[in-house]
Each structure stands twice: as structure tokens, then as C-alpha cells.
Design an enzyme around this catalytic site. Sequence first.
Site, short mmCIF file in Angstrom:
data_model
loop_
_atom_site.label_atom_id
_atom_site.label_comp_id
_atom_site.label_asym_id
_atom_site.label_seq_id
_atom_site.Cartn_x
_atom_site.Cartn_y
_atom_site.Cartn_z
CG ASN A 45 69.87 72.97 107.12
OD1 ASN A 45 70.62 72.60 105.94
ND2 ASN A 45 68.72 72.10 107.25
CD GLU A 47 68.32 70.34 105.32
OE1 GLU A 47 67.25 70.64 103.91
OE2 GLU A 47 67.77 70.17 105.78
NE ARG A 104 89.24 50.28 108.53
CZ ARG A 104 90.12 52.16 108.92
NH1 ARG A 104 91.08 51.41 109.78
NH2 ARG A 104 89.24 53.17 108.85
CG ASP A 177 96.19 41.73 108.52
OD1 ASP A 177 96.14 40.93 108.09
OD2 ASP A 177 95.94 43.30 108.99
CE LYS A 201 96.00 44.59 112.80
NZ LYS A 201 95.67 45.39 110.94
NE ARG A 203 93.21 46.60 114.27
CZ ARG A 203 93.17 47.70 113.42
NH1 ARG A 203 93.85 48.59 115.07
NH2 ARG A 203 94.38 48.40 112.81
CB THR A 234 96.88 55.65 112.73
OG1 THR A 234 96.35 54.73 112.75
CG2 THR A 234 94.72 55.73 112.77
N GLY A 236 99.22 53.02 112.41
CA GLY A 236 99.73 52.65 112.49
C GLY A 236 100.57 50.72 113.12
C1 R5P Z 1 93.36 45.83 108.76
O1 R5P Z 1 92.54 44.95 108.83
C2 R5P Z 1 93.70 47.06 107.53
O2 R5P Z 1 93.98 46.12 106.62
C3 R5P Z 1 94.27 47.77 107.91
O3 R5P Z 1 95.88 46.90 107.76
C4 R5P Z 1 94.34 48.94 109.19
O4 R5P Z 1 92.99 49.45 108.35
C5 R5P Z 1 95.26 50.34 109.25
O5 R5P Z 1 94.52 51.06 109.65
P1 R5P Z 1 95.96 51.51 110.91
O6 R5P Z 1 96.84 51.94 109.25
O7 R5P Z 1 95.12 52.83 111.58
O8 R5P Z 1 96.79 51.10 111.66
#
Ligand code: R5P
Length: 322
Positions: A45, A47, A104, A177, A201, A203, A234, A236
Amino acid sequence: MTGITSAGEKRLVVCSGRAYPQLAQEVARELHTEVLPTTAYDFANGEIYIRFQESVRGADAFVIQSHTAPINTWLMEQLIMVDALKRASAKRITVVAPFYPYARQDKKHQGREPISARLIADLFAAAGADRLMSVDLHTAQSQGFFDGPVDHLWAMPVLIDYVKTRVHGDLTMVSPDAGRIKVAERWANKLGGCPLAFVHKTRDITQPNVSVANRVVGDVKGRTCILVDDLIDTGGTIAEATKQLLKEGAKEVLVAATHGVFSPPAVQRLSECGAREVIVTDTLPITPDKQFPQLTILPIAPLLANAISAVFDDGSVTALFD
Ligand code: R5P
């Protein structure tokens, strides 16, 4: 019996979850010991069952788990391991989470959101952890979520030693960022005081993993840019920032990040964004399907082992970074 015995009969025990056993084995090797033999399996299941095959009574136990996907399973497994150690009379239990799960989610952006990073710290404490060890928390102040000692390690020395061998000429340290400028500044100081830049940056917080690199603030034209981040998920953030830097005249871009999460479509984004090299540590397993030609993976086990050794011997962890 597994473990190191030193003066005063202290015994160091390295335990490993199943997420990335190779990392724990490398750490154990650095410490001239072996990972504690453990029985671990899943019931039908879902666990999880854990049993340590040797006594841990009185041991100084370090429970290493790498919080890769499926992250909730590996988190639960680590909690169960801590519980087992506590009930088996380990003297001190340190949770070693090189990549802190849910890091995060350390504040509320909007009403009715959780602070999941805090919840994780509470879960570790409830399970019986006496202390935590992690590498490059998303924000250093998350240490305060755990009401006990937190060894917050930096991967910067590991990354920077390698990066120094890969760059020359006019350098600019770039934060992807505004939130990471302090880290970029620390790097810049270590690289002889090179100039700083950051990417503006934005979001959409209603959607996961969507970011836009609007423009670069700082001088990057004709320069080798080192883009530094705590994690790449990811891809991005890094891919967009790299493209923006090149668009604004950077000569080349090297990326250095501590945690290579590499959720899809990171491999495609990173291999096609124009970065000369993407450097990460192996706090998380980087399986062959997550690798690409520009990727360099640096081992984090020596740093973890040095920190564990310092904790075990009541030495200074801070001194590792002086
Ligand atoms: C954001 O504040 C983190 O430091 C990373 O830049 C972010 O979480 C990376 O996520 P991704 O690669 O999906 O853009």
C-alpha cells in the site's frame, strides 16, 4: 560493527535512505567508515518499512537523504529513519538533507498559503532530529525554522575552485534575480572583486515554474558572465537569464548552481540556451537522462564528510569556509 569509535567511546554512524545511496556511500568512504546496514522496503500500500541491522545505542547518527523526486516519499523515509534511531537509543541524530525539501516555500506570498519549509523543520524535530545539516538553503534565515543547531554549508568553495580554472579575462558575476545578489557579491569578492550584475526577473505566482528575464542591470557587454544560483529546477530562470545576457552583448555565460533538480524540460532548456558550461554539485542524483554536453557535476561528498567529521569531533564547521 559499523562506525568510528574514538576517545570517550563516541561512535559515528552514517545512515542512508534509498533516494541516492551512492552519495551516502561516498560520504562514508571519506569518513573511513561504512553506511549502516539497513533493511528498507515498501509495503503493497506504499507504506515504508525501515530496520537498522546493527545496534545504534549511544551512536552519533547522521541520516543522509537526497531529496529528489518523489520527494515526499524520500522525506517520509528519512522521518521514519530518524524515528527508528530515536527509539533505538541513538545518542544524537543529525538529519543531513543536502537539498532541503520545500526550501522555496519559506514565506506566504498570498493569504491561505502554507509555509512548508517551516513544516518540514517541525516534522524533523517531531521525528527526533537533534540537529540539521544542509547545503545552500534557499534563504539562510530558514535556519530559524528549526529550534536547534543547523549546519548550513556552502557549496561555493567547491564550485568556485572549479570555475576559477574555467574562466579568464573580464568577468562579471551575475545574479539571476534580485534575491540572490548577496550570493553573487560573495562570489565576486572571491574572484578578486569583479563587477556585479543582476537580471530583473518576474514570475507569475499563480503558475508554477514560469519566469521572465526582463533586462540586465549592470555591465555585461563583451564580458564573461558567471551566473550563480542556488538551484536549477525546470531551467527557466537560468535559460532565460543566459539568453538575455547574450542578447545584451555578454561574450559568454557560465552557470554555477548548487542543486541540479533538473525537472523537465530543464535538459532541453539548458542545453539550448547558449551557456558555455553548466556546473552543479551532486547534492541530488543527476541520472544519465538529466545529463547534457555542457554539464559538469562536482562531488559534494567531501564537503559533507568534512562537516560531519567536524560535528562529530565538536570541531568548527565555520572553519571549513574561512
Ligand atoms: C528562485 O528563487 C530560485 O533561486 C531558482 O532560481 C528557481 O527556483 C529555479 O527554478 P527554475 O529552474 O524552474 O526556473
